[in-house]
Design a protein around this motif. Structure first.
Motif, PDB file in Angstrom:
ATOM      1  N   CYS A  95       0.840  -1.198   0.000  1.00 31.05           N
ATOM      2  CA  CYS A  95       0.000   0.000   0.000  1.00 31.05           C
ATOM      3  C   CYS A  95       0.875   1.247   0.000  1.00 31.05           C
ATOM      4  N   CYS A 145      -3.966  -1.987   5.759  1.00 32.83           N
ATOM      5  CA  CYS A 145      -3.633  -2.172   4.349  1.00 32.83           C
ATOM      6  C   CYS A 145      -4.236  -3.494   3.897  1.00 32.83           C
ATOM      7  N   SER A 150      -5.359  -1.230  -0.967  1.00 35.79           N
ATOM      8  CA  SER A 150      -6.056  -0.032  -0.502  1.00 35.79           C
ATOM      9  C   SER A 150      -6.144  -0.050   1.021  1.00 35.79           C
ATOM     10  N   TRP A 151      -6.591   1.074   1.578  1.00 39.86           N
ATOM     11  CA  TRP A 151      -6.698   1.201   3.029  1.00 39.86           C
ATOM     12  C   TRP A 151      -8.164   1.153   3.467  1.00 39.86           C
TER      13      TRP A 151
END
Length: 349
Positions: A95, A145, A150-151
């Motif tokens: 990430c 992550c 993506s977060w």
């Protein structure tokens, strides 16, 4: 002259025979073809085959964003056994540094760097005057992550206070609503607080306002509300909504009111003109029978009895039996799995 010959083809062999001056089979040797690499051979990646996919040929790969190449040799070779060589480099999902969260402070220093591994946790703390969204008692939260690079989301929202008690309705002004640091000032039109207000205004809407003290209500006094017809509830309806529309449109869920109060502004709150009586809920919610009279938002869709995914027995039983499961006893709850799937299919179409 008759005879025979044996050819080795990869890991197998074939024998051809010469009889009457002719060979009984036509044989040719073709190069081993490795085909396309399995998608998990190097994942996630894009492959290039400039020379093809046969024995001895080489393929290169590039990592798909946001995966990053770990190692330097991004070349694969087609081997004589028909398999691609084992990769000397790999694509690892990582990430980028997480984007800042409004009104929050990042507590984990290493999360300021990019290329963080899947599973990395970053801790945040909401600034003073804010709390974690939908969790009023929490100020700290974590973001992770995920496997797609993506977060996970996380957010802070302003601390808010409950409105002052109904007695003060209409007699205060706040600098910033009910948010943190807002200042609310009361405007007391009657400092003594003992001026009487006539307790009228409900009869025009088939409401019966019962006064427990006197024909006149003093500031701060509450009066219970009851409907003339039994099993009816008092609700607030905006001016653009009628009792008939609430009963006809099952998704309407008006706010139920049990009492009104005489405010410091010497007015009733809520205003009697907004109060109406509608048919209440029968006491059969959540009994595993779908009662049409309760199949509406106001009655929590009969406590879930009218949808297969929410009824305890997992089988919808209409009551009475003549109740149409495609109409008044149908699954109307918009939050039920059946209706969420239908919305998803409709959006895809």
């Amino acid at each position: 002259m008759d005879g025979w010959m044996e050819f080795l083809l990869s890991d197998s062999s074939v024998t051809i025979t010469c009889a009457n001056g002719k060979w009984n089979k036509q044989v040719s040797c073709e190069p081993v073809d490795c085909g396309l690499p399995d998608k998990y051979h190097v994942h996630p990646a894009h492959f290039n085959f400039p020379e093809g996919t046969t024995y001895g040929k080489k393929s290169t790969f590039q990592c798909r964003e946001p995966a990053q190449l770990v190692g330097t040799n991004n070349t694969l070779t087609c081997l004589e056994d028909g398999l691609w060589s084992f990769p000397e480099a790999l694509c690892e999902l990582r990430c980028p540094a997480p984007p800042p969260v409004p009104n929050a402070v990042l507590q984990t220093k290493r999360c300021n760097e990019t290329g963080l591994k899947v599973g990395t946790l970053c801790k945040y703390k909401c600034k003073p005057g804010y709390h974690v969204t939908n969790k009023p008692k929490r100020r700290a939260f974590k973001r992770q992550c995920t496997e797609d690079g993506s977060w996970l989301e996380g957010a802070c929202e302003p601390v808010t206070c409950d409105p002052p008690p109904p007695i003060f309705h209409g007699s205060y002004h706040c600098t910033d609503g009910f948010r943190f640091d807002s200042v609310c000032r009361l405007n007391c039109s009657d400092p003594a607080g003992n001026t009487a207000a006539a307790a009228t205004g409900g009869s025009a809407h088939t409401l019966s306002v019962s006064l427990s003290h006197s024909p006149h209500a003093r500031t701060g006094e509450e009066c219970e509300l009851t409907c003339r017809e039994s099993n009816n509830d008092v609700v607030i309806l905006p001016s653009n909504m009628t009792v008939e529309s609430v009963l006809k449109e099952h998704w309407r869920n008006p706010h139920k009111v049990k009492s009104i109060v005489c405010t410091m502004g010497l007015k009733w709150y809520p205003h009697p003109e907004l109060l109406h009586c509608i048919k209440g809920c029968e006491p059969f919610m959540g009994d595993n029978y779908c009662d049409s009279v309760n199949n509406r938002a106001f009655c929590n869709y009969d406590g879930g009895d009218c949808c297969q995914s929410t009824v305890k027995t997992k089988k919808v039983i209409p009551f009475p039996m003549s109740c149409d499961i495609r109409d008044e006893c149908s699954c109307r709850d918009p939050n039920a799995i059946e209706n969420r799937k239908a919305e998803h299919v409709h959006s895809l179409g």
